[in-house]
Design a protein around this motif. Structure first.
Motif, PDB file in Angstrom:
ATOM      1  N   GLY A 192       0.813  -1.207   0.000  1.00  0.00           N
ATOM      2  CA  GLY A 192       0.000   0.000   0.000  1.00  0.00           C
ATOM      3  C   GLY A 192       0.848   1.259   0.000  1.00  0.00           C
ATOM      4  N   LEU A 193       1.884   1.269   0.841  1.00  0.00           N
ATOM      5  CA  LEU A 193       2.764   2.432   0.903  1.00  0.00           C
ATOM      6  C   LEU A 193       3.530   2.638  -0.400  1.00  0.00           C
ATOM      7  N   ALA A 194       3.796   1.528  -1.100  1.00  0.00           N
ATOM      8  CA  ALA A 194       4.543   1.632  -2.353  1.00  0.00           C
ATOM      9  C   ALA A 194       3.773   2.399  -3.418  1.00  0.00           C
ATOM     10  N   THR A 195       2.447   2.489  -3.261  1.00  0.00           N
ATOM     11  CA  THR A 195       1.654   3.253  -4.227  1.00  0.00           C
ATOM     12  C   THR A 195       1.815   4.754  -4.039  1.00  0.00           C
ATOM     13  N   LEU A 196       2.427   5.168  -2.932  1.00  0.00           N
ATOM     14  CA  LEU A 196       2.539   6.593  -2.628  1.00  0.00           C
ATOM     15  C   LEU A 196       3.811   7.205  -3.200  1.00  0.00           C
ATOM     16  N   ASN A 197       4.247   6.726  -4.341  1.00  0.00           N
ATOM     17  CA  ASN A 197       5.426   7.281  -5.008  1.00  0.00           C
ATOM     18  C   ASN A 197       5.046   8.633  -5.607  1.00  0.00           C
ATOM     19  N   PRO A 198       5.566   9.752  -5.086  1.00  0.00           N
ATOM     20  CA  PRO A 198       5.106  11.069  -5.548  1.00  0.00           C
ATOM     21  C   PRO A 198       5.549  11.415  -6.965  1.00  0.00           C
ATOM     22  N   LYS A 199       6.609  10.797  -7.449  1.00  0.00           N
ATOM     23  CA  LYS A 199       7.128  11.165  -8.763  1.00  0.00           C
ATOM     24  C   LYS A 199       6.615  10.243  -9.866  1.00  0.00           C
ATOM     25  N   GLY A 200       6.469   8.975  -9.566  1.00  0.00           N
ATOM     26  CA  GLY A 200       5.946   8.053 -10.555  1.00  0.00           C
ATOM     27  C   GLY A 200       6.967   7.697 -11.625  1.00  0.00           C
ATOM     28  N   LYS A 201       6.472   7.039 -12.673  1.00  0.00           N
ATOM     29  CA  LYS A 201       7.322   6.587 -13.768  1.00  0.00           C
ATOM     30  C   LYS A 201       7.793   7.765 -14.619  1.00  0.00           C
ATOM     31  N   LYS A 202       8.803   7.508 -15.446  1.00  0.00           N
ATOM     32  CA  LYS A 202       9.278   8.524 -16.371  1.00  0.00           C
ATOM     33  C   LYS A 202       9.507   7.891 -17.738  1.00  0.00           C
ATOM     34  N   VAL A 203       9.546   8.728 -18.770  1.00  0.00           N
ATOM     35  CA  VAL A 203       9.692   8.234 -20.137  1.00  0.00           C
ATOM     36  C   VAL A 203      10.576   9.202 -20.912  1.00  0.00           C
ATOM     37  N   GLU A 204      11.302   8.664 -21.869  1.00  0.00           N
ATOM     38  CA  GLU A 204      12.173   9.508 -22.702  1.00  0.00           C
ATOM     39  C   GLU A 204      11.335  10.202 -23.768  1.00  0.00           C
ATOM     40  N   PHE A 205      11.514  11.514 -23.874  1.00  0.00           N
ATOM     41  CA  PHE A 205      10.746  12.318 -24.819  1.00  0.00           C
ATOM     42  C   PHE A 205      11.696  13.330 -25.444  1.00  0.00           C
ATOM     43  N   ILE A 206      11.842  13.284 -26.782  1.00  0.00           N
ATOM     44  CA  ILE A 206      12.844  14.082 -27.481  1.00  0.00           C
ATOM     45  C   ILE A 206      12.173  15.204 -28.266  1.00  0.00           C
ATOM     46  N   HIS A 207      12.753  16.419 -28.209  1.00  0.00           N
ATOM     47  CA  HIS A 207      12.230  17.560 -28.976  1.00  0.00           C
ATOM     48  C   HIS A 207      13.382  18.529 -29.257  1.00  0.00           C
ATOM     49  N   GLN A 208      14.220  18.159 -30.231  1.00  0.00           N
ATOM     50  CA  GLN A 208      15.374  19.004 -30.553  1.00  0.00           C
ATOM     51  C   GLN A 208      14.938  20.383 -31.065  1.00  0.00           C
ATOM     52  N   ARG A 209      13.843  20.427 -31.804  1.00  0.00           N
ATOM     53  CA  ARG A 209      13.258  21.723 -32.201  1.00  0.00           C
ATOM     54  C   ARG A 209      12.311  22.123 -31.073  1.00  0.00           C
ATOM     55  N   ASN A 210      12.784  22.983 -30.211  1.00  0.00           N
ATOM     56  CA  ASN A 210      12.052  23.297 -28.988  1.00  0.00           C
ATOM     57  C   ASN A 210      11.601  24.762 -29.008  1.00  0.00           C
ATOM     58  N   LEU A 211      10.348  24.991 -29.408  1.00  0.00           N
ATOM     59  CA  LEU A 211       9.828  26.345 -29.486  1.00  0.00           C
ATOM     60  C   LEU A 211       9.757  27.008 -28.115  1.00  0.00           C
ATOM     61  N   LEU A 212       9.465  26.217 -27.087  1.00  0.00           N
ATOM     62  CA  LEU A 212       9.368  26.779 -25.736  1.00  0.00           C
ATOM     63  C   LEU A 212      10.720  27.306 -25.256  1.00  0.00           C
ATOM     64  N   ARG A 213      11.800  26.662 -25.675  1.00  0.00           N
ATOM     65  CA  ARG A 213      13.137  27.130 -25.278  1.00  0.00           C
ATOM     66  C   ARG A 213      13.403  28.524 -25.846  1.00  0.00           C
ATOM     67  N   ASP A 214      13.003  28.744 -27.104  1.00  0.00           N
ATOM     68  CA  ASP A 214      13.197  30.065 -27.708  1.00  0.00           C
ATOM     69  C   ASP A 214      12.431  31.133 -26.932  1.00  0.00           C
ATOM     70  N   VAL A 215      11.209  30.802 -26.526  1.00  0.00           N
ATOM     71  CA  VAL A 215      10.405  31.750 -25.757  1.00  0.00           C
ATOM     72  C   VAL A 215      11.051  32.015 -24.405  1.00  0.00           C
ATOM     73  N   TRP A 216      11.516  30.965 -23.748  1.00  0.00           N
ATOM     74  CA  TRP A 216      12.106  31.117 -22.417  1.00  0.00           C
ATOM     75  C   TRP A 216      13.395  31.934 -22.480  1.00  0.00           C
ATOM     76  N   ASN A 217      14.229  31.690 -23.488  1.00  0.00           N
ATOM     77  CA  ASN A 217      15.484  32.442 -23.600  1.00  0.00           C
ATOM     78  C   ASN A 217      15.228  33.901 -23.982  1.00  0.00           C
TER      79      ASN A 217
END
Length: 316
Positions: A192-217
């Protein structure tokens, strides 16, 4: 005892169904690691950006302020159409057919530039929309992984508790019965306690053309946006209060709502990189930010709409 066996069999069947569902998602996830949202070829826009000295531009064209708003004047300057407008105003003093034809020709030239600007807006907004959908698919995948893991742990917790209860009732020796009850309780609680993982699973996601980065910079130029669009983003005269640009306001909201005012955390976020391992929260934040930029891009259409209305009044 028979009921317990049925319960365990049902639990295993349910877990198997969830597993098959996630297996199907994993097979499709490979198509989401490379962006299908970017244009099939890169268009080399001109590097020339309109002048940001907006007050000087408006003052130099103050005779237009009776017909055009300040924002319309700045857009005409950005589209390199101010000369055509001045010429139209001179031609309007002459009512001859030749002058009227010339006015229509000049208006057509202005409209051609406006049409290109509108298609650029549509293209940028469409890419933000597409990227948002792409991130949402990845986010659903990670959410399903987390849900599947939690469902399995919950089922194991229930099965462990039920099995310990039945075993404790069968064993006649009190000390063994107590040991089984305690051990089953501890093991069930652990699942039961093992279900309380606050971060959860992760997955690889690639976006070399990153429009949000241009906005942030927030640099003066961006290779991923048409110069006209970038000018509209970064000229403060096109924001509601004219105190800061569209993207400056957007960055403030991101910093506050997505990163809890932690600038260092934002600068190091995977959201503004070429990609990497995302958790569910990061994916949902990225999707929200893309949708916000899509909305901000769409609102620029209002400025161009006002310009078109000003032009119509000039011609009439």
């Amino acid at each position: 005892m028979k009921k317990i066996i049925y319960f365990v069999a049902f639990s295993m069947l349910l877990t198997s169904c969830v597993s098959r569902k996630n297996q199907a998602i994993r097979q499709n996830i490979l198509t989401l690691r490379d962006s299908y949202c970017k244009a099939p070829f890169k268009y080399n826009y001109g590097n020339k950006l309109p002048s940001y000295n907006s007050d000087s531009i408006i003052n130099a064209n103050k005779e237009l302020r009776d017909k055009f708003s300040d924002q319309s004047i700045l857009i005409l300057n950005a589209l390199d159409n101010l000369d055509e407008v001045h010429e139209i105003m001179e031609l309007k003093k002459d009512t001859s057919l030749e002058s009227q034809v010339k006015v229509l020709q000049l208006k057509s030239k202005i409209n051609s530039k406006i049409t290109i600007a509108l298609t650029e807006l549509d293209a940028v907004a469409a890419e933000f929309d597409c990227e948002g959908e792409r991130v949402a698919q990845i986010g659903n995948y990670v959410d399903n992984l987390n849900d599947s893991r939690n469902n399995k742990l919950i089922l194991l917790s229930i099965v462990t508790g039920a099995a310990a209860s039945v075993a404790g009732g069968i064993v006649k020796d009190n000390s063994w019965s107590n040991t089984i009850d305690i051990g089953g309780g501890v093991l069930g609680a652990g699942f039961g306690l093992a279900t309380l993982n606050p971060k959860g699973k992760k997955v690889e996601f690639i976006h070399q053309r990153n429009l949000l980065r241009d906005v942030w910079n927030g640099k003066l130029q961006s290779p991923n946006f048409p110069p006209f669009i970038w000018y509209m983003y970064t000229e403060k005269k096109f924001s509601n209060r004219e105190q800061q640009s569209i993207i400056s306001s957007m960055k403030e909201r991101w910093l506050h709502y997505q990163f809890d005012d932690d600038k260092k955390r934002a600068d190091e976020s995977v959201i503004f990189s070429d990609g990497g391992f995302y958790r569910s929260d990061d994916l949902h934040n990225r999707a929200a930010m893309l949708n916000q930029m899509q909305s901000a891009t769409r609102t620029i259409n209002q400025n161009i709409n006002y310009l078109l209305l000003d032009l119509d009044r000039l011609i009439l």
